[in-house]
Write an enzyme that holds these catalytic residues in place. Structure first.
Site, short mmCIF file in Angstrom:
data_model
loop_
_atom_site.label_atom_id
_atom_site.label_comp_id
_atom_site.label_asym_id
_atom_site.label_seq_id
_atom_site.Cartn_x
_atom_site.Cartn_y
_atom_site.Cartn_z
N HIS A 29 0.68 -1.07 0.15
CA HIS A 29 -0.03 0.11 -0.14
C HIS A 29 0.68 1.30 0.14
O HIS A 29 0.17 2.37 0.02
CB HIS A 29 -0.93 -0.11 1.39
N LYS B 112 2.90 4.40 -1.07
CA LYS B 112 2.95 5.35 -2.09
C LYS B 112 4.11 6.50 -2.20
O LYS B 112 3.98 7.51 -1.71
CB LYS B 112 1.93 6.20 -2.27
N ASP C 115 17.25 9.65 -7.11
CA ASP C 115 18.77 9.96 -6.91
C ASP C 115 19.27 9.57 -5.56
O ASP C 115 20.14 10.07 -4.87
CB ASP C 115 19.49 11.17 -7.31
#
Ligand SMILES: [Zn+2]
Ligand SMILES: [Zn+2]
Lengths: 176, 176
Positions: B120, B122, B127
């Protein structure tokens, strides 16, 4: 030094009874819980501890809220005189196990969205000073089985915009 | 000064054509897009710009990924030689409009969970230096209609644990 913490989930099932009982009546003797779950420190107990540190205010902006321990912590803060305000998503509010009814029953102010789109935030602000935000909905399923993250930040540069967002939503969802 | 930004959604529909075309061929003349959408700066264009700043690596850990502009940005970075790795949730991968097939087709490494519970998260890491995290799934529906938040942080104290979490998941989801 300001708090900076990252919590990852899933968090293994654990007993938070002592933590919650102590927060409910500081100083009172705590009955040991008879349940067989481990008492280890875990992401859930850390999240609970951050919330229970509230002394003056707690803003909560949550898509889904059904975890009983977190619901108990929020009601406990309300009883302790903390000003609690909750914003949630209408679609999820009525689901089985939702804590929203219990919060309202306890006298806590709750507002929900009226329109299309989800109120998909998952954040809380403690004492206008500490931001708790991430991917985690406050549900037992998410806490115990999902890969989730929660950031704890005590930096005004981050807290301020979330407070402003909360106030905007709070006004927008004003039913009167 | 390290980047610190908070983005809120919904973001109004806007044309990101110029932004993406310029990123695809820096210096090349950009054809003006004939679409009627406004070219305003918005949360989506800011998110795109942060991603397009990648020069070496991009880790993406996303429950749902179907936004075409964000998919195009990620493929563009891959073509530019950025090392892109994507982790996603199996349940959502096959949904209509998912970008995952297009990413794989472009040669980008994608891994997905195999078990119960949702992946779940996000978040994305640019870099190994900039963390982008919040409630937002990369879908047009979420971007244009939901209340969502995204934090952009360039602070090693926050970036490091998310990088470690990415590597843990990357190994765990290794199909071989
Ligand atoms: Zn117990
Ligand atoms: Zn256009």
């Amino acid at each position: 030094r300001p708090v900076r913490e990252v919590l990852f989930f899933p968090s293994p099932p654990s007993c938070t009874e002592a933590l919650l009982a102590e927060a409910a009546g500081p100083g009172a003797p705590v009955q040991p819980c008879p349940c067989p779950l481990p008492r280890n420190d875990c992401s859930l107990s850390r999240l609970l501890r951050r919330l229970l540190s509230a002394r003056r205010s707690l803003e909560i902006c949550l898509f889904a809220f059904s975890c009983p321990q977190l619901g108990r912590a929020v009601r406990l803060l309300h009883r302790r005189g903390v000003r609690v305000r909750v914003v949630t998503d209408a679609q999820y509010m009525g689901l089985r196990g939702s804590q929203i009814g219990l919060l309202r029953h306890a006298g806590i102010q709750v507002r929900h969205d009226q329109g299309c789109g989800y109120m998909h935030h998952k954040f809380a602000i403690v004492d206008r000073r500490m931001l708790i935000t991430g991917s985690l909905n406050w549900t037992t399923q998410a806490i115990q089985t999902n890969r989730e993250n929660v950031l704890v930040v005590e930096d005004a540069e981050y807290v301020k915009p979330y407070l402003d967002e909360f106030e905007r939503i709070w006004e927008e969802y004003n039913p009167t």
